[in-house]
Design an enzyme around this catalytic site. Structure first.
Site, PDB file in Angstrom:
ATOM      1  CE1 TYR A   1       9.049   6.961  10.442  1.00 22.61           C
ATOM      2  CE2 TYR A   1       9.537   9.306  10.503  1.00 22.61           C
ATOM      3  CZ  TYR A   1       9.163   8.176   9.793  1.00 22.61           C
ATOM      4  OH  TYR A   1       8.920   8.267   8.444  1.00 22.61           O
TER       5      TYR A   1
ATOM      6  CG  ASN B   1       8.186   2.198   0.632  1.00 24.48           C
ATOM      7  OD1 ASN B   1       8.016   3.417   0.627  1.00 24.48           O
ATOM      8  ND2 ASN B   1       7.181   1.347   0.933  1.00 24.48           N
TER       9      ASN B   1
ATOM     10  CE  LYS C   1      11.672   6.247   7.975  1.00 20.45           C
ATOM     11  NZ  LYS C   1      11.614   5.298   6.848  1.00 20.45           N
TER      12      LYS C   1
ATOM     13  CG  ASP D   1       3.602  -4.743   3.023  1.00 22.11           C
ATOM     14  OD1 ASP D   1       3.388  -4.920   4.232  1.00 22.11           O
ATOM     15  OD2 ASP D   1       3.563  -3.624   2.491  1.00 22.11           O
TER      16      ASP D   1
ATOM     17  NE  ARG E   1      -0.293   0.743   4.880  1.00 22.17           N
ATOM     18  CZ  ARG E   1      -0.785   0.929   6.090  1.00 22.17           C
ATOM     19  NH1 ARG E   1      -2.022   0.562   6.355  1.00 22.17           N
ATOM     20  NH2 ARG E   1      -0.056   1.472   7.043  1.00 22.17           N
TER      21      ARG E   1
ATOM     22  CG  ASP F   1       8.905  -9.084   9.507  1.00 25.04           C
ATOM     23  OD1 ASP F   1       9.619  -8.058   9.411  1.00 25.04           O
ATOM     24  OD2 ASP F   1       8.310  -9.408  10.544  1.00 25.04           O
ATOM     25  CB  VAL F   2      12.026  -5.434   6.179  1.00 27.41           C
ATOM     26  CG1 VAL F   2      11.378  -5.120   4.861  1.00 27.41           C
ATOM     27  CG2 VAL F   2      11.420  -4.613   7.320  1.00 27.41           C
TER      28      VAL F   2
HETATM   29  P1  NAD Z   1       2.397   3.053   4.772  1.00 24.58           P
HETATM   30  O1  NAD Z   1       2.145   2.716   6.200  1.00 24.58           O
HETATM   31  O2  NAD Z   1       1.234   3.340   3.898  1.00 24.58           O
HETATM   32  O3  NAD Z   1       3.290   1.932   4.083  1.00 24.58           O
HETATM   33  C1  NAD Z   1       4.317   1.273   4.791  1.00 24.58           C
HETATM   34  C2  NAD Z   1       4.279  -0.191   4.411  1.00 24.58           C
HETATM   35  O4  NAD Z   1       5.360  -0.853   5.106  1.00 24.58           O
HETATM   36  C3  NAD Z   1       2.976  -0.886   4.816  1.00 24.58           C
HETATM   37  O5  NAD Z   1       2.423  -1.561   3.707  1.00 24.58           O
HETATM   38  C4  NAD Z   1       3.424  -1.843   5.915  1.00 24.58           C
HETATM   39  O6  NAD Z   1       2.664  -3.044   5.987  1.00 24.58           O
HETATM   40  C5  NAD Z   1       4.855  -2.120   5.510  1.00 24.58           C
HETATM   41  N1  NAD Z   1       5.636  -2.671   6.618  1.00 24.58           N
HETATM   42  C6  NAD Z   1       5.641  -2.251   7.909  1.00 24.58           C
HETATM   43  N2  NAD Z   1       6.437  -3.071   8.637  1.00 24.58           N
HETATM   44  C7  NAD Z   1       6.943  -4.004   7.791  1.00 24.58           C
HETATM   45  C8  NAD Z   1       7.813  -5.106   7.949  1.00 24.58           C
HETATM   46  N3  NAD Z   1       8.340  -5.443   9.157  1.00 24.58           N
HETATM   47  N4  NAD Z   1       8.125  -5.846   6.859  1.00 24.58           N
HETATM   48  C9  NAD Z   1       7.589  -5.546   5.654  1.00 24.58           C
HETATM   49  N5  NAD Z   1       6.752  -4.526   5.432  1.00 24.58           N
HETATM   50  C10 NAD Z   1       6.434  -3.760   6.499  1.00 24.58           C
HETATM   51  O7  NAD Z   1       3.358   4.335   4.804  1.00 24.58           O
HETATM   52  P2  NAD Z   1       4.020   5.207   3.632  1.00 24.58           P
HETATM   53  O8  NAD Z   1       3.713   6.617   3.876  1.00 24.58           O
HETATM   54  O9  NAD Z   1       3.753   4.608   2.307  1.00 24.58           O
HETATM   55  O10 NAD Z   1       5.554   5.019   4.034  1.00 24.58           O
HETATM   56  C11 NAD Z   1       6.549   4.526   3.166  1.00 24.58           C
HETATM   57  C12 NAD Z   1       7.894   4.968   3.692  1.00 24.58           C
HETATM   58  O11 NAD Z   1       7.979   6.399   3.642  1.00 24.58           O
HETATM   59  C13 NAD Z   1       8.163   4.584   5.152  1.00 24.58           C
HETATM   60  O12 NAD Z   1       9.504   4.173   5.292  1.00 24.58           O
HETATM   61  C14 NAD Z   1       7.918   5.882   5.889  1.00 24.58           C
HETATM   62  O13 NAD Z   1       8.630   5.937   7.109  1.00 24.58           O
HETATM   63  C15 NAD Z   1       8.443   6.886   4.890  1.00 24.58           C
HETATM   64  N6  NAD Z   1       7.933   8.250   5.069  1.00 24.58           N
HETATM   65  C16 NAD Z   1       6.589   8.493   5.109  1.00 24.58           C
HETATM   66  C17 NAD Z   1       6.147   9.795   5.255  1.00 24.58           C
HETATM   67  C18 NAD Z   1       4.680  10.144   5.272  1.00 24.58           C
HETATM   68  O14 NAD Z   1       4.341  11.299   5.609  1.00 24.58           O
HETATM   69  N7  NAD Z   1       3.779   9.242   4.911  1.00 24.58           N
HETATM   70  C19 NAD Z   1       7.064  10.845   5.384  1.00 24.58           C
HETATM   71  C20 NAD Z   1       8.420  10.547   5.349  1.00 24.58           C
HETATM   72  C21 NAD Z   1       8.851   9.243   5.182  1.00 24.58           C
END
Ligand code: NAD
Length: 260
Positions: free
Chosen positions: A150, A83, A154, A38, A17, A56-57
């Protein structure tokens, strides 16, 4: 359709997602075969060129199984997008003074150790003298973010990215980090409006981001157009970190001089 990624096999973590899903679908439309991994099952049908594998990463065993399968199916791979990520507690429970050791360890495990395991296992399959790794860090990785675990995870991912660019460069593998600002993805569906408004006050371009703002850069970094770009961090944030917080001074001066 753009054929810039034709013939390239690219692994995207956390791609069921949000941003990962958007990145996977765009790169498939650019010609790549994308392995989306995922812990969640993707909803709806995946387009041609996108294949889902549960992974699972944080699990070395899962990475070993995927590496084995990819080697048998494709021989080598071209790219990896780290990601997957979690945010942890957003309120007081995520703050420096309160964060529980268990939560801290989980954030580091998923957001930093996961990418390390991914780089270790997937870079072994990048055997053609070229490759690209993109690490999705955050603007929280260049400043003081409210959620301590967090933010630190990062910052560490950005550091890992630089080290990997130095270590893997001699094998033709480029490694870069993307630092998204506020992206209105699935992760942010419960986000309080005040938090979104605070972001907006920092963003010169006047709107928050969407997964479609990040995916084109990921696809570009996987293409030959980026063949001499490595070891950099690229914010995708509408200009939020570019003014290092000084916008407040600019706005105060505009108000004091009635815009003159
Ligand atoms: P999201 O929650 O929609 O997607 C993250 C995905 O990672 C999910 O599908 C989740 O199931 C998966 N995930 C979580 N733990 C996992 C694991 N142990 N193994 C495999 N998959 C796992 O969030 P997003 O916004 O799409 O985030 C994507 C990336 O961008 C992340 O690393 C997030 O930290 C980073 N990010 C997001 C934002 C924001 O505002 N949304 C801002 C900066 C950085």
């Amino acid at each position: 359709m753009n054929a810039a990624l034709e013939g390239r096999v690219i692994v995207v973590t956390g791609g069921a997602r949000g941003q990962g899903r958007e990145e996977a679908e765009l790169m498939a439309s650019d010609g790549a075969t994308v392995i989306v991994t995922d812990v969640l099952e993707p909803e709806g049908d995946l387009p041609a060129g996108v294949i889902y594998r549960h992974l699972d990463v944080t699990s070395p065993e899962d990475w070993a199984i995927l590496a084995d399968e990819l080697e048998k199916s494709y021989g080598s791979i071209f790219g990896l997008v780290n990601n997957a990520g979690i945010v942890g507690a957003r309120g007081k429970a995520g703050r420096l003074e309160n964060i529980a050791l268990e939560d801290w360890n989980k954030l580091i495990e998923v957001n930093t150790t996961g990418p390390l395991l991914a780089i270790q296992s997937m870079s072994k399959l990048m055997t053609t003298g070229e490759g690209s790794i993109v690490n999705i860090s955050s603007i929280a990785g260049v400043g003081a973010h409210l959620a301590a675990g967090y933010g630190v995870s990062k910052w560490a991912l950005r550091g890992l990215s630089r080290i990997a660019s130095m270590e893997l460069g001699p094998r033709g593998i480029r490694v870069n980090a993307i630092l998204p600002g506020y992206i209105h993805s699935d992760m942010q569906q419960q986000t309080p409006q005040d938090f979104i408004d605070a972001h907006l006050s920092l963003i010169p371009l006047g709107r928050v981001g969407a997964p479609t703002d990040v995916a084109p850069l990921v696809s570009f970094l996987m293409s030959d157009g980026a063949s001499w770009i490595s070891g950099v961090d690229i914010p995708v944030d509408g200009g939020a970190v570019g003014h290092v917080g000084l916008r407040i001074i600019s706005d105060a001066m505009t108000a004091a001089t009635n815009g003159a």
